[in-house]
Enzyme design. Structure first.
Site, PDB file in Angstrom:
ATOM      1  N   GLU B  60      -4.269  -3.042   3.304  1.00 19.10           N
ATOM      2  CA  GLU B  60      -5.385  -3.469   2.460  1.00 19.10           C
ATOM      3  C   GLU B  60      -6.659  -3.740   3.243  1.00 19.10           C
ATOM      4  O   GLU B  60      -7.743  -3.352   2.833  1.00 19.10           O
ATOM      5  CB  GLU B  60      -5.006  -4.734   1.652  1.00 19.10           C
ATOM      6  CG  GLU B  60      -4.160  -4.460   0.417  1.00 19.10           C
ATOM      7  CD  GLU B  60      -2.694  -4.204   0.710  1.00 19.10           C
ATOM      8  OE1 GLU B  60      -2.303  -4.266   1.899  1.00 19.10           O
ATOM      9  OE2 GLU B  60      -1.942  -3.936  -0.230  1.00 19.10           O
ATOM     10  N   HIS B 129       3.846 -12.888  -6.116  1.00 16.64           N
ATOM     11  CA  HIS B 129       3.416 -11.740  -6.913  1.00 16.64           C
ATOM     12  C   HIS B 129       2.876 -12.149  -8.275  1.00 16.64           C
ATOM     13  O   HIS B 129       2.784 -11.322  -9.167  1.00 16.64           O
ATOM     14  CB  HIS B 129       4.600 -10.767  -7.120  1.00 16.64           C
ATOM     15  CG  HIS B 129       4.845  -9.855  -5.966  1.00 16.64           C
ATOM     16  ND1 HIS B 129       4.977 -10.303  -4.680  1.00 16.64           N
ATOM     17  CD2 HIS B 129       4.961  -8.511  -5.914  1.00 16.64           C
ATOM     18  CE1 HIS B 129       5.180  -9.269  -3.879  1.00 16.64           C
ATOM     19  NE2 HIS B 129       5.180  -8.171  -4.591  1.00 16.64           N
TER      20      HIS B 129
END
Lengths: 389, 330
Positions: B60, B129
């Protein structure tokens, strides 16, 4: 005498130390009729060019010395990192870079800005925080920027420049085809930076996507106060591209022509073959990490040794010995550099400070409603009419 | 007008903007061959090819930073971060670089990048998450953060984000992708920086965004039949924040409740409450209440997850408490 065997090894880098690059086996994207390979030696520069390099090195030297003094006079605030001792690396790299290429640097960037063609006055003005500074006084020493000359910063976060530099190279692949006239990106970083995640993620992307970029590690042996060997499990930094099949080369950063040669070869591979490259220039930082660092982690022997290796007087001697310069010409160059720096300081001192009314001048590129422009203590909403109950 | 899912609205917007402007490229994990982990980008690789729809490795920081660099040279990258949880891997590039380059370099460069990323929990994906971290980005000058609640707003705000020259984070939500709504056929360029009164009312204001707006509207409609007229203000833009629309609503209703998916302490609602009490103090008949997530890493077990996340029942209860505290009569 070097304190450790490893320091001695780094101190006398072998010329032409290279990893076996994937470029050797990878089919070149260039046509078979392309002239000399990237590694063919450049023709030796003429006297005028050599003198030009010396002029640049000396300008950087005097500018940085003056910046250090200005810092102690509180004309420069914040951080101030100097290229003293690295002038040969700076000039050699900038001599290899074309005007059409893009440059991303670390925070140790004043010399690169000057060698890239930014005028000394606006650079000093940026250090002084004036509106005439190259970044409008908004960035300071670590955040010099010049869109026209393609210096895209100037970054204070260690390694922060590496992913954006990689992305700039990605953009170049949309703009045009590879070839000797294509644009490329040079991304500078320090030895300490080779340990951060952004370095590794970026090299992986550059190799995967075949980007026209050269990553140049300016290895001055120290990440702030930490020697290379204490931070890098692989202290032969030019090898660190192997994980990404990016060829690496180590070059003597004190030899301006060797640096130029190596950088030019890497840039050629980048622009012609879209082969990213890794170049390690071994150089020296004459002083501390920044102007406030007394470098107590260095021994006296080390500091004396560094003075002996100083590339600026060494290059001057070399040019005098070769008859390219005589003492008069050298002295005139010295005087000129002093004049330029004096003029830069005067320009900076005479320039205006930005005003608080301009605080939000660059809040957004695209204006949108409700952007908060309150100064500390101002209400969250503009005052309403009384009695609106 | 056509009825479509939130997912479809996003997909169609990406496609239309890519047709309209060849400098728009997509980057992200699994957006191409896999067609997107939430299928937003399905079919786009086949239509536009691998240079405009780029699958990235799992890096990322690297690919968000690369998008920033490409944007500096004039491209318009739209980066998909699979969920907002993973944005933390790239937070240095987002906060220290994308947000700051325009100002720090004296206005010489801009970063016309979009990051699209869903937040939200409720699918038993457990603590790492299931987060709602948008307030962290909404806090940062130099960024814009939008949060569409409906398919129409998804289209409008994503379009605006792509055409905007600043870095814009478009907050989506896992629970919204399958929701349906009417979307106009014509080009829709939403307004970044403006909230909307999505349901007018007289008695109490609920301020919300994203998934919370959908819940707030459901609760508001139910309460209408009980004789309570709830006004729902959908923030739509977290940065800039449209304080005036929020305060104007509270001046009409005198009561305010925030519904948010993030954790209570230092959340989006904290800013809304502070802004209301400063901007509409004389109009408030009761303190501003916030209905937010319980402050514990979200557990996997369903009963615990349900208990931790704010829902319609929580909102209705708090609305009732505020009405009672102000002696509201139906």
């Amino acid at each position: 005498m070097a304190a450790t065997a490893k320091q001695a090894d780094r101190a006398a880098p072998a010329r032409n130390r290279r990893t076996s690059g994937s470029s050797r086996s990878r089919k070149s994207a260039s046509s078979p009729e392309t002239a000399a390979s990237p590694d063919a030696p450049l023709p030796p520069p003429d006297g005028e060019t050599l003198v030009g390099y010396y002029r640049q090195m000396l300008l950087i030297r005097r500018f940085e010395e003056r910046a250090a003094r200005a810092y102690t006079e509180a004309k420069i605030g914040g951080y101030c990192h100097l290229n003293l001792g690295e002038e040969a690396t700076v000039v050699g790299l900038m001599a290899a870079l074309e005007a059409r290429d893009y440059l991303f640097t670390t925070y140790r960037e004043h010399g690169y800005a000057l060698a890239r063609g930014l005028e000394p006055g606006p650079v000093m003005a940026e250090l002084f925080g004036k509106t005439t500074g190259v970044s409008g006084g908004r960035g300071g020493s670590m955040h010099l920027f010049d869109a026209r000359r393609r210096l895209l910063g100037g970054y204070g976060i260690v390694g922060g420049q590496i992913p954006p530099a990689t992305g700039a190279a990605l953009a170049l692949t949309y703009r045009g085809e590879p070839g000797p006239d294509a644009e490329a990106v040079m991304c500078l970083l320090g030895d300490g930076t080779t340990n951060i995640g952004a370095f590794h993620e970026s090299l992986n992307l550059a190799a995967l996507w075949r980007l026209p970029i050269v990553y140049v590690i300016v290895n001055n042996g120290l990440g702030m106060g930490t020697p290379v060997e204490q931070a890098a499990a692989e202290p032969d930094l030019y090898k660190r591209g192997c994980s990404y099949r990016i060829p690496g080369e180590r070059v003597d950063g004190d030899d301006v022509l060797a640096v130029r040669q190596a950088a030019r070869a890497a840039l050629t591979r980048a622009r012609v073959d879209r082969q990213p490259g890794l170049l390690e220039a071994v150089s020296h930082r004459l002083r501390g990490h920044s102007v406030v660092d007394p470098a107590k982690y260095r021994s006296k022997e080390e500091t004396d040794r560094l003075r002996e290796l100083d590339p600026v007087p060494a290059f001057r001697s070399r040019l005098l010995a070769a008859g390219v310069l005589d003492e008069d010409a050298a002295r005139r160059i010295d005087e000129r550099a002093e004049e330029q720096v004096d003029a830069a300081v005067a320009f900076a001192e005479d320039s205006p400070d930005p005003q608080p009314g301009q605080l939000f001048a660059h809040a957004y590129a695209t204006p949108v409603p409700n952007s908060p422009h309150q100064l500390p203590g101002e209400p969250v909403l503009p005052a309403r009419q009384e009695g609106a109950f | 007008m056509a009825e479509m899912t939130y997912r479809q609205a996003l997909h169609d917007t990406l496609r239309e903007e890519m047709v309209r402007d060849e400098s728009v490229i997509l980057l992200g994990e699994e957006i191409g061959v896999f067609e997107g982990s939430y299928k937003i980008t399905a079919g786009l690789l086949a239509e536009f090819g691998p240079t405009r729809v780029r699958d990235t490795p799992i890096c990322e920081e690297g690919f968000v930073g690369a998008a920033i660099g490409a944007a500096m040279l004039g491209m318009r990258p739209v980066v998909e971060i699979m969920t907002i949880n993973f944005s933390l891997l790239a937070i240095d590039q987002i906060v220290n670089h994308a947000a700051k380059m325009h100002a720090m370099f004296g206005g010489q460069v801009s970063v016309p990048m979009v990051i699209r990323t869903p937040g939200g929990g409720g699918q038993q994906l457990a603590a790492t998450h299931s987060q709602n971290l948008e307030v962290w980005y909404a806090h940062v000058p130099g960024l814009k953060v939008v949060a569409p609640a409906t398919p129409a707003d998804a289209r409008g705000l994503l379009t605006a984000a792509i055409r905007d020259d600043d870095p814009v984070l478009v907050l989506e939500n896992l629970a919204l992708y399958n929701t349906r709504g009417e979307v106009p056929d014509t080009e829709q360029v939403g307004q970044i920086g403006r909230a909307a009164v999505v349901k007018p009312g007289r008695d109490l204001t609920v301020v919300s965004y994203s998934r919370s707006t959908v819940i707030a509207l459901d609760v508001a409609r139910q309460l209408e039949s009980d004789g309570v007229s709830v006004e729902v203000v959908d923030l739509r833009s977290l940065r800039p924040l449209d304080r005036e629309t929020v305060c104007a609503s509270v001046r009409r209703t005198s009561r305010a409740v925030v519904l948010e998916d993030d954790w209570l302490t230092y959340g989006i609602g904290a800013e809304i409450a502070a802004s209301i009490q400063e901007g509409a103090f004389d109009y408030l008949d009761a303190p501003v209440r916030r209905v937010a997530a319980a402050e514990i890493p979200l557990p996997y077990a369903k009963p615990l997850e349900l208990a931790a996340l704010p829902d319609a029942t929580n909102l209705a209860k708090v609305i009732g408490e505020v009405l009672d505290a102000t002696r509201f009569t139906r």
